[in-house]
Design an enzyme around this catalytic site. Structure first.
Site, short mmCIF file in Angstrom:
data_model
loop_
_atom_site.label_atom_id
_atom_site.label_comp_id
_atom_site.label_asym_id
_atom_site.label_seq_id
_atom_site.Cartn_x
_atom_site.Cartn_y
_atom_site.Cartn_z
N VAL A 122 -2.86 11.27 -11.80
CA VAL A 122 -2.92 11.04 -12.88
C VAL A 122 -2.87 12.22 -14.05
O VAL A 122 -1.96 11.84 -15.25
CB VAL A 122 -4.67 10.38 -13.78
CG1 VAL A 122 -4.35 9.82 -15.38
CG2 VAL A 122 -4.64 9.21 -12.86
N CYS A 123 -2.96 13.06 -14.12
CA CYS A 123 -2.85 14.31 -14.93
C CYS A 123 -0.74 14.51 -14.61
O CYS A 123 -0.36 14.18 -15.47
CB CYS A 123 -3.76 15.75 -14.82
SG CYS A 123 -4.79 15.87 -14.42
N LEU A 124 -0.51 14.14 -13.59
CA LEU A 124 0.49 14.99 -13.45
C LEU A 124 1.44 13.61 -13.83
O LEU A 124 3.06 13.74 -14.49
CB LEU A 124 1.07 14.68 -11.88
CG LEU A 124 2.71 15.39 -11.34
CD1 LEU A 124 3.43 16.68 -12.22
CD2 LEU A 124 2.81 15.47 -10.13
#
Length: 166
Positions: free
Chosen positions: A59-61
């Site tokens: 999700v962060c990427l």
């Protein structure tokens, strides 16, 4: 102190989440070259602060890719991606993913930033990392928008934050 969830389990955060209309706390973080960077380095420009646990998660990427594309459309603004990752890991990921429009900053040296912004995870296996948050600052570092994502595995509301750049 705030709470978020991680896959439905409550997680306590340390500090108080920043508030719209208030001045953003100053900070000292490390860039990919291990140089100290301060909030004041970006004065007189609107800033998007995307705070994440680790760039090395799905999700962060994904979110960083989305914000990297948004940064192309908003060259007048600074897009800062802040995590507890080592600066070397941030550089590697940004290089592999061709994330050239965002600036990554690491709080690996000092957790003060996360506490001051109210995103420091204070318990569990993610203790010491950041919760997910999307914050917009004006050119004078006043908080225009502040979203603490309630479920850490969810994405933020990009459109709401990006609307402040128009």
């Amino acid at each position: 102190m705030s709470n978020i969830t991680l896959k439905g389990h409550k997680v306590a955060l340390e500090g108080n989440f920043v508030k719209v209309g208030h001045a953003a706390p100053s900070f000292t973080l490390l860039d990919q070259k291990l140089s100290e960077r301060h909030l004041s380095d970006f004065k007189n420009k609107k800033k998007i602060l995307y705070i994440v646990p680790s760039l090395d998660t799905e999700v962060c990427l994904l979110s960083t890719r989305i914000l990297n594309e948004a940064a192309k459309k908003h060259p007048e603004a600074i897009f800062l991606i802040i995590s507890a990752d080592l600066p070397f890991a941030q550089k590697r990921i940004c290089g592999l993913e061709k994330l050239d429009n965002v600036i990554t900053l690491s709080m690996v040296k000092d957790k003060t930033f996360a506490h001051d912004y109210g995103v420091l995870i204070g318990e569990g296996f993610l203790q010491g990392l950041c919760a997910r948050a999307l914050i917009v600052l004006d050119g004078h570092d006043k908080v225009l928008h502040a979203e603490l994502v309630s479920e850490i595995s969810h994405e933020p509301s990009y459109e709401k934050a990006l609307a402040f750049l128009h």
